[in-house]
Scaffold this motif. Structure first.
Motif, PDB file in Angstrom:
ATOM      1  N   ASP A  59      46.944  49.249  28.765  1.00 46.24           N
ATOM      2  CA  ASP A  59      48.048  48.410  29.648  1.00 46.24           C
ATOM      3  C   ASP A  59      47.911  48.300  31.046  1.00 46.24           C
ATOM      4  O   ASP A  59      48.181  47.362  31.868  1.00 46.24           O
ATOM      5  N   VAL A  60      47.826  49.712  31.605  1.00 49.23           N
ATOM      6  CA  VAL A  60      47.625  49.879  32.988  1.00 49.23           C
ATOM      7  C   VAL A  60      46.447  49.058  33.527  1.00 49.23           C
ATOM      8  O   VAL A  60      46.407  48.221  34.491  1.00 49.23           O
ATOM      9  N   ASP A  61      45.221  49.280  32.763  1.00 48.99           N
ATOM     10  CA  ASP A  61      44.264  48.390  33.364  1.00 48.99           C
ATOM     11  C   ASP A  61      44.438  46.840  33.182  1.00 48.99           C
ATOM     12  O   ASP A  61      44.035  46.059  34.270  1.00 48.99           O
ATOM     13  N   GLU A  62      45.140  46.374  32.334  1.00 50.10           N
ATOM     14  CA  GLU A  62      45.418  44.898  32.164  1.00 50.10           C
ATOM     15  C   GLU A  62      46.265  44.543  33.291  1.00 50.10           C
ATOM     16  O   GLU A  62      46.194  43.513  33.853  1.00 50.10           O
ATOM     17  N   LEU A  63      47.443  45.366  33.591  1.00 51.36           N
ATOM     18  CA  LEU A  63      48.155  44.844  34.743  1.00 51.36           C
ATOM     19  C   LEU A  63      47.567  44.926  36.062  1.00 51.36           C
ATOM     20  O   LEU A  63      47.492  44.065  36.813  1.00 51.36           O
ATOM     21  N   ILE A  64      46.523  45.805  36.170  1.00 45.83           N
ATOM     22  CA  ILE A  64      45.711  45.905  37.376  1.00 45.83           C
ATOM     23  C   ILE A  64      44.770  44.586  37.816  1.00 45.83           C
ATOM     24  O   ILE A  64      44.781  44.040  38.588  1.00 45.83           O
ATOM     25  N   ASP A  65      44.350  44.380  36.464  1.00 48.17           N
ATOM     26  CA  ASP A  65      43.439  43.127  36.518  1.00 48.17           C
ATOM     27  C   ASP A  65      44.461  41.809  36.880  1.00 48.17           C
ATOM     28  O   ASP A  65      43.832  40.961  37.583  1.00 48.17           O
ATOM     29  N   GLN A  66      45.340  41.898  36.230  1.00 48.52           N
ATOM     30  CA  GLN A  66      46.353  40.587  36.736  1.00 48.52           C
ATOM     31  C   GLN A  66      46.672  40.537  37.906  1.00 48.52           C
ATOM     32  O   GLN A  66      46.650  39.321  38.746  1.00 48.52           O
ATOM     33  N   ILE A  67      46.889  41.905  38.519  1.00 47.77           N
ATOM     34  CA  ILE A  67      47.334  41.891  40.022  1.00 47.77           C
ATOM     35  C   ILE A  67      46.356  41.544  41.058  1.00 47.77           C
ATOM     36  O   ILE A  67      46.466  40.695  41.961  1.00 47.77           O
ATOM     37  N   ALA A  68      44.973  42.079  40.841  1.00 47.06           N
ATOM     38  CA  ALA A  68      43.675  41.780  41.418  1.00 47.06           C
ATOM     39  C   ALA A  68      43.450  40.307  41.351  1.00 47.06           C
ATOM     40  O   ALA A  68      43.166  39.862  42.310  1.00 47.06           O
ATOM     41  N   GLY A  69      43.817  39.567  40.133  1.00 44.88           N
ATOM     42  CA  GLY A  69      43.635  38.396  40.004  1.00 44.88           C
ATOM     43  C   GLY A  69      44.137  37.472  40.856  1.00 44.88           C
ATOM     44  O   GLY A  69      43.827  36.636  41.499  1.00 44.88           O
TER      45      GLY A  69
END
Length: 123
Positions: A59-69
């Motif tokens: 879940d954290v990885d997915e959130l970081i990916d969304q923010i970075a994107g």
């Protein structure tokens, strides 16, 4: 009968039987204790998750990916927002690319320090 009122040989035999009996029970008792310990730990983890003190890594990885994107998308469109002059836009794009490289290097360094596997080795 001994002086102080105990049958010494019978007491020794009874004590040895007791020790053997406890030894036979011991592995089971130890296994039960381990089971209880694991169940307790699982319950604690579930409670921590419910209280939002513990989150899944995915879940954290997915959130970081969304923010970075989102950040990268907006950085890439910055030159068009800043100017219509193509020379200025190329300069802004060059700065944006340099910033992206610096961010990438900083993230790679942090991942290395945390012993994270390379992206191509992650599943």
């Amino acid at each position: 009968m001994e002086r102080d009122g105990f049958l010494l040989d019978q007491s020794r035999i009874s004590y040895l039987r007791y020790l053997r009996r406890e030894h036979r029970r011991s592995p089971r008792a130890e296994a039960d204790a381990d089971h209880v310990k694991v169940k307790t730990e699982m319950l604690q983890l579930r409670l921590m998750e419910k209280k939002r003190e513990l989150v899944r890594q995915s879940d954290v990885d997915e959130l970081i990916d969304q923010i970075a994107g989102t950040v990268l998308t907006h950085l890439s469109g910055m030159s068009a927002r800043c100017s219509r002059d193509m020379v200025v836009r190329r300069n802004i794009d060059a700065v944006v690319m340099q910033i992206r490289r610096e961010i990438s290097e900083a993230c790679s360094k942090a991942a290395d320090e945390c012993n994270e596997p390379p992206l191509n080795e992650q599943h």
